[in-house]
Design a protein around this motif. Structure first.
Motif, PDB file in Angstrom:
ATOM      1  N   MET A  65      -4.824   4.600 -10.433  1.00  0.00           N
ATOM      2  CA  MET A  65      -5.842   4.978  -9.551  1.00  0.00           C
ATOM      3  C   MET A  65      -7.102   5.776  -9.742  1.00  0.00           C
ATOM      4  O   MET A  65      -6.930   6.708 -10.490  1.00  0.00           O
ATOM      5  CB  MET A  65      -5.371   5.587  -8.087  1.00  0.00           C
TER       6      MET A  65
ATOM      7  N   GLY B 284     -12.058  -2.092  -1.794  1.00  0.00           N
ATOM      8  CA  GLY B 284     -11.561  -1.737  -0.629  1.00  0.00           C
ATOM      9  C   GLY B 284     -12.321  -0.420   0.079  1.00  0.00           C
ATOM     10  O   GLY B 284     -13.317  -0.146  -0.438  1.00  0.00           O
ATOM     11  N   GLY B 285     -11.310   0.186   0.735  1.00  0.00           N
ATOM     12  CA  GLY B 285     -12.066   1.500   1.646  1.00  0.00           C
ATOM     13  C   GLY B 285     -12.337   2.711   0.358  1.00  0.00           C
ATOM     14  O   GLY B 285     -13.421   3.056   0.599  1.00  0.00           O
ATOM     15  N   ASP B 286     -11.203   2.954   0.041  1.00  0.00           N
ATOM     16  CA  ASP B 286     -11.333   4.249  -0.831  1.00  0.00           C
ATOM     17  C   ASP B 286     -11.430   4.021  -2.299  1.00  0.00           C
ATOM     18  O   ASP B 286     -11.149   5.020  -3.154  1.00  0.00           O
ATOM     19  CB  ASP B 286     -10.393   5.212  -0.339  1.00  0.00           C
TER      20      ASP B 286
ATOM     21  N   ILE C  64     -14.250 -10.709  -5.336  1.00  0.00           N
ATOM     22  CA  ILE C  64     -15.122 -11.457  -4.130  1.00  0.00           C
ATOM     23  C   ILE C  64     -16.644 -11.221  -4.607  1.00  0.00           C
ATOM     24  O   ILE C  64     -17.288 -10.131  -4.863  1.00  0.00           O
ATOM     25  CB  ILE C  64     -14.816 -10.416  -3.007  1.00  0.00           C
TER      26      ILE C  64
ATOM     27  N   ASN D 292      -9.277   1.885  -4.218  1.00  0.00           N
ATOM     28  CA  ASN D 292      -7.786   1.507  -4.823  1.00  0.00           C
ATOM     29  C   ASN D 292      -7.362   0.301  -4.078  1.00  0.00           C
ATOM     30  O   ASN D 292      -6.152   0.481  -3.759  1.00  0.00           O
ATOM     31  CB  ASN D 292      -7.140   2.740  -5.291  1.00  0.00           C
ATOM     32  N   ALA D 293      -7.848  -0.664  -3.654  1.00  0.00           N
ATOM     33  CA  ALA D 293      -7.609  -1.793  -3.133  1.00  0.00           C
ATOM     34  C   ALA D 293      -6.457  -2.302  -3.954  1.00  0.00           C
ATOM     35  O   ALA D 293      -6.668  -2.296  -5.237  1.00  0.00           O
ATOM     36  CB  ALA D 293      -8.760  -2.698  -2.957  1.00  0.00           C
ATOM     37  N   MET D 294      -5.766  -3.300  -3.317  1.00  0.00           N
ATOM     38  CA  MET D 294      -5.087  -4.365  -4.100  1.00  0.00           C
ATOM     39  C   MET D 294      -3.783  -3.778  -4.890  1.00  0.00           C
ATOM     40  O   MET D 294      -3.920  -3.712  -6.248  1.00  0.00           O
ATOM     41  CB  MET D 294      -5.722  -5.259  -5.092  1.00  0.00           C
ATOM     42  N   GLU D 295      -2.895  -3.348  -4.306  1.00  0.00           N
ATOM     43  CA  GLU D 295      -1.634  -2.842  -4.694  1.00  0.00           C
ATOM     44  C   GLU D 295      -0.568  -3.793  -4.357  1.00  0.00           C
ATOM     45  O   GLU D 295       0.394  -3.522  -3.398  1.00  0.00           O
ATOM     46  CB  GLU D 295      -1.371  -1.460  -4.365  1.00  0.00           C
TER      47      GLU D 295
ATOM     48  N   ASN E  61     -14.791   3.276   6.838  1.00  0.00           N
ATOM     49  CA  ASN E  61     -13.710   2.409   6.652  1.00  0.00           C
ATOM     50  C   ASN E  61     -12.460   2.368   7.373  1.00  0.00           C
ATOM     51  O   ASN E  61     -12.136   3.521   7.600  1.00  0.00           O
ATOM     52  CB  ASN E  61     -13.315   2.660   5.147  1.00  0.00           C
TER      53      ASN E  61
ATOM     54  N   ALA F  89     -11.448 -13.389   6.680  1.00  0.00           N
ATOM     55  CA  ALA F  89     -10.526 -12.323   6.316  1.00  0.00           C
ATOM     56  C   ALA F  89      -9.760 -11.726   7.582  1.00  0.00           C
ATOM     57  O   ALA F  89     -10.129 -11.882   8.657  1.00  0.00           O
ATOM     58  CB  ALA F  89     -11.378 -11.197   5.538  1.00  0.00           C
ATOM     59  N   MET F  90      -8.648 -10.869   7.359  1.00  0.00           N
ATOM     60  CA  MET F  90      -8.139 -10.259   8.181  1.00  0.00           C
ATOM     61  C   MET F  90      -7.366 -10.926   9.220  1.00  0.00           C
ATOM     62  O   MET F  90      -7.684 -10.690  10.443  1.00  0.00           O
ATOM     63  CB  MET F  90      -8.822  -8.994   8.868  1.00  0.00           C
TER      64      MET F  90
ATOM     65  N   ILE G  71      -5.108 -11.938   4.552  1.00  0.00           N
ATOM     66  CA  ILE G  71      -5.838 -10.663   4.463  1.00  0.00           C
ATOM     67  C   ILE G  71      -7.152 -10.722   3.848  1.00  0.00           C
ATOM     68  O   ILE G  71      -8.288 -10.412   4.556  1.00  0.00           O
ATOM     69  CB  ILE G  71      -5.185  -9.471   3.901  1.00  0.00           C
ATOM     70  N   LEU G  72      -7.090 -11.372   2.791  1.00  0.00           N
ATOM     71  CA  LEU G  72      -8.476 -11.622   1.934  1.00  0.00           C
ATOM     72  C   LEU G  72      -9.452 -12.914   2.152  1.00  0.00           C
ATOM     73  O   LEU G  72     -10.599 -12.964   1.730  1.00  0.00           O
ATOM     74  CB  LEU G  72      -8.186 -11.607   0.622  1.00  0.00           C
TER      75      LEU G  72
ATOM     76  N   ILE H 276     -15.620  -2.097   6.325  1.00  0.00           N
ATOM     77  CA  ILE H 276     -15.670  -1.250   5.019  1.00  0.00           C
ATOM     78  C   ILE H 276     -17.162  -0.936   5.048  1.00  0.00           C
ATOM     79  O   ILE H 276     -17.984  -1.836   4.752  1.00  0.00           O
ATOM     80  CB  ILE H 276     -15.215  -2.106   3.902  1.00  0.00           C
TER      81      ILE H 276
ATOM     82  N   ARG I 230      -1.876  -1.130   1.714  1.00  0.00           N
ATOM     83  CA  ARG I 230      -1.902  -1.259   0.444  1.00  0.00           C
ATOM     84  C   ARG I 230      -3.002  -2.252  -0.533  1.00  0.00           C
ATOM     85  O   ARG I 230      -3.570  -2.199  -1.597  1.00  0.00           O
ATOM     86  CB  ARG I 230      -0.451  -1.717  -0.056  1.00  0.00           C
ATOM     87  N   ILE I 231      -3.175  -3.172   0.598  1.00  0.00           N
ATOM     88  CA  ILE I 231      -4.219  -4.300   0.001  1.00  0.00           C
ATOM     89  C   ILE I 231      -5.466  -3.743   0.151  1.00  0.00           C
ATOM     90  O   ILE I 231      -6.643  -3.851  -0.449  1.00  0.00           O
ATOM     91  CB  ILE I 231      -4.039  -5.538   0.715  1.00  0.00           C
ATOM     92  N   LEU I 232      -5.930  -2.886   1.329  1.00  0.00           N
ATOM     93  CA  LEU I 232      -7.392  -2.449   1.467  1.00  0.00           C
ATOM     94  C   LEU I 232      -7.677  -1.047   1.266  1.00  0.00           C
ATOM     95  O   LEU I 232      -8.885  -0.960   1.339  1.00  0.00           O
ATOM     96  CB  LEU I 232      -7.608  -2.853   2.980  1.00  0.00           C
ATOM     97  N   ASP I 233      -6.813  -0.331   0.699  1.00  0.00           N
ATOM     98  CA  ASP I 233      -6.855   1.064   0.713  1.00  0.00           C
ATOM     99  C   ASP I 233      -7.785   1.613   1.702  1.00  0.00           C
ATOM    100  O   ASP I 233      -8.979   2.401   1.356  1.00  0.00           O
ATOM    101  CB  ASP I 233      -7.432   1.279  -0.614  1.00  0.00           C
ATOM    102  N   ILE I 234      -7.341   1.463   2.887  1.00  0.00           N
ATOM    103  CA  ILE I 234      -7.982   1.961   4.214  1.00  0.00           C
ATOM    104  C   ILE I 234      -7.134   2.963   4.750  1.00  0.00           C
ATOM    105  O   ILE I 234      -5.771   2.562   5.162  1.00  0.00           O
ATOM    106  CB  ILE I 234      -8.283   0.990   5.198  1.00  0.00           C
TER     107      ILE I 234
ATOM    108  N   PHE J 200     -13.149  -6.205  -5.800  1.00  0.00           N
ATOM    109  CA  PHE J 200     -12.901  -5.554  -4.450  1.00  0.00           C
ATOM    110  C   PHE J 200     -12.232  -4.149  -4.525  1.00  0.00           C
ATOM    111  O   PHE J 200     -11.090  -4.197  -4.995  1.00  0.00           O
ATOM    112  CB  PHE J 200     -12.107  -6.577  -3.593  1.00  0.00           C
TER     113      PHE J 200
ATOM    114  N   ARG K   2     -13.509   6.381  -5.969  1.00  0.00           N
ATOM    115  CA  ARG K   2     -14.347   5.475  -5.339  1.00  0.00           C
ATOM    116  C   ARG K   2     -15.457   5.239  -6.276  1.00  0.00           C
ATOM    117  O   ARG K   2     -15.878   4.182  -6.222  1.00  0.00           O
ATOM    118  CB  ARG K   2     -14.693   5.800  -3.778  1.00  0.00           C
TER     119      ARG K   2
END
Lengths: 304, 304
Positions: free
Chosen positions: A73, A155-157, A148, A159-162, B132, B160-161, A243-244, B148, B242-246, A153, A76
């Protein structure tokens, strides 16, 4: 006209790969893989890392941009590693600032390694990849990225996509079910209980290569194991798609050799959970760049 | 100086709510809720819809921008509804183009209704909401949105979502486990098997209001049902995080009255699956705008 060249760096847990990348062709030259054991024991990882960068830059003075993929990670703003599990001494180190001080004429770009690999596939793979796509790497863990509009992508902070840490079966996250070690545990467990004929060893020594080879030969137990892995992966992919809202998925990583044997089960789960809106455009492929994707993608961070 | 006003429109399955929104204060005036049964049976939904818009615009000639929230999927460019389950005659209709023809001086903005509600909370709720955040609505279905950088996250192809359709327990998607009908089925099922004392009816007539009231009174069975609901919601939220990091999550919708009774189980699942990186900043709240969020959010589509 000579093409632009960038330095691409793929930082792994035990080595750092570097190479000069031709932005047009994706050709890698001056490739070097540094074993980082000494860098770590010296307690001066970043300085030794910068030394290795210096060697590349002195040999290629026209290179003015460097892209670096890190296994974990980052912040941002993409300037500081936050949680690099394999190299924790990097956590919180202002890496871009530090490198800028040493190389004031050079620009540095940081990214997570899975994100970088996704960019590498996008820009340099032979197959056509959409500007929106999901990249999944199967290996010791399960990594991922979403591109995207041709961009990572974050994400918010940041580190998206785990995807490896999405809840999966048995109270475990996805990668603790289908990561390399865990899928071999599963195979050995299924082997113990298996009554039929199989080429798979009963002594706990099944390897991933052996599991792929056995499935290629039509071994029923091997195919059952890959089916179970594919089902769990498929369920995880459904969450990502919902989600995406992305329909193209590329599967890469060290375990992608199993692609043909997990695919039917993956597809079965996608068909079960998804609706025509997604299914009509769904496209699954195996990634083709292999181990070069990370380094090439790191270099592509330097593109405008 | 007079504040700017926009027309906000919240299209539902059986009615369309409209109101003039003061961009500064969020005050709604000239509110009207149109029952759309006749619009649908006339076979001229869009024309009747435009007539209703005309009434609002003629009464407020200063309004030059209109935002519309739709209950379903729209195209990436936000001009055409694609899949509006409750009003399928809208599918594929070039709505923005059609409205622009009738009202050439007015700009129209389309969005999915959950996305619009998320914007409404963001701009007009009393509590401070980060730029976010994840918005979840609990009702007949489970809807959601991600904001976001203050903007609706539309994903790859614009829709999305869909958190309600993430795989959940028992081979069912989340909203087929915790949507209103399904959670009442669950409550009735648990009531049949329950041996202890409870205020909940045994004749299959448990209502959501009754379930909340019983939990408020400390009824053990009611609390167990909400706990089960909260666990399933929590697992879904983990995937989103985990996907969005929000890290900020707002829970709204008709069933958010259950918030206090699902929260402990939601938190327990988040604590189980997530790591300090997420947990240290995790913030769950109940949404406060209620039914106005969609209309206010639709109006906020008109902001620059």
């Amino acid at each position: 006209m000579e093409s632009v060249q960038y330095l691409g760096i793929d930082v792994g847990g035990t080595n750092v790969k570097m190479g000069i990348v031709d932005a047009q062709t994706g050709k890698i030259s001056n490739f070097y893989s540094h074993d980082t054991a000494n860098w770590r024991t010296s307690g001066h990882f970043v300085e030794r890392f910068a030394d290795a960068i210096a060697l590349q830059l002195y040999a290629h003075k026209e290179v003015k941009k460097v892209g670096i993929g890190l296994p974990g990670m980052i912040n941002r703003e993409r300037t500081v590693p936050l949680e690099i599990t394999a190299i924790p001494e990097l956590d919180g180190v202002p890496m871009v600032e530090t490198l800028n001080k040493r190389f004031p004429d050079v620009q540095f770009y940081l990214e997570n390694d899975a994100n970088a690999a996704a960019l590498g596939e996008f820009y340099f793979a032979d197959e056509k990849i959409d500007e929106n796509y999901i990249f999944i790497t199967l290996g010791t863990g399960v990594g991922g990225a979403a591109i995207i509009n041709r961009k990572v992508f974050v994400g918010g902070d940041g580190n998206a996509m785990e995807p490896g840490h999405i809840p999966s079966r048995n109270g475990r996250v996805l990668e603790r079910n289908i990561g390399k070690k865990e899928l071999l545990d599963l195979a050995n467990e299924r082997r113990q209980a298996y009554q039929g004929n199989t080429v798979l060893a009963a002594d706990g020594s099944i390897s991933t290569t052996g599991l792929v080879a056995a499935a290629a030969e039509g071994d029923e137990l091997a195919m059952q194991v890959w089916t179970e892995v594919g089902e769990m992966l498929g369920d995880g992919l459904v969450s990502l798609v919902r989600i995406l809202d992305i329909k193209q998925i590329l599967i890469g990583g060290g375990l992608s050799a199993s692609y043909d044997y997990i695919l039917p089960a993956v597809q079965k789960q996608l068909n079960y959970w998804l609706t025509p809106y997604y299914l009509k455009d769904l496209k699954l492929q195996r990634a083709t760049l292999g181990n070069d994707a990370g380094l090439l993608g790191a270099a592509s961070l330097c593109f405008d």
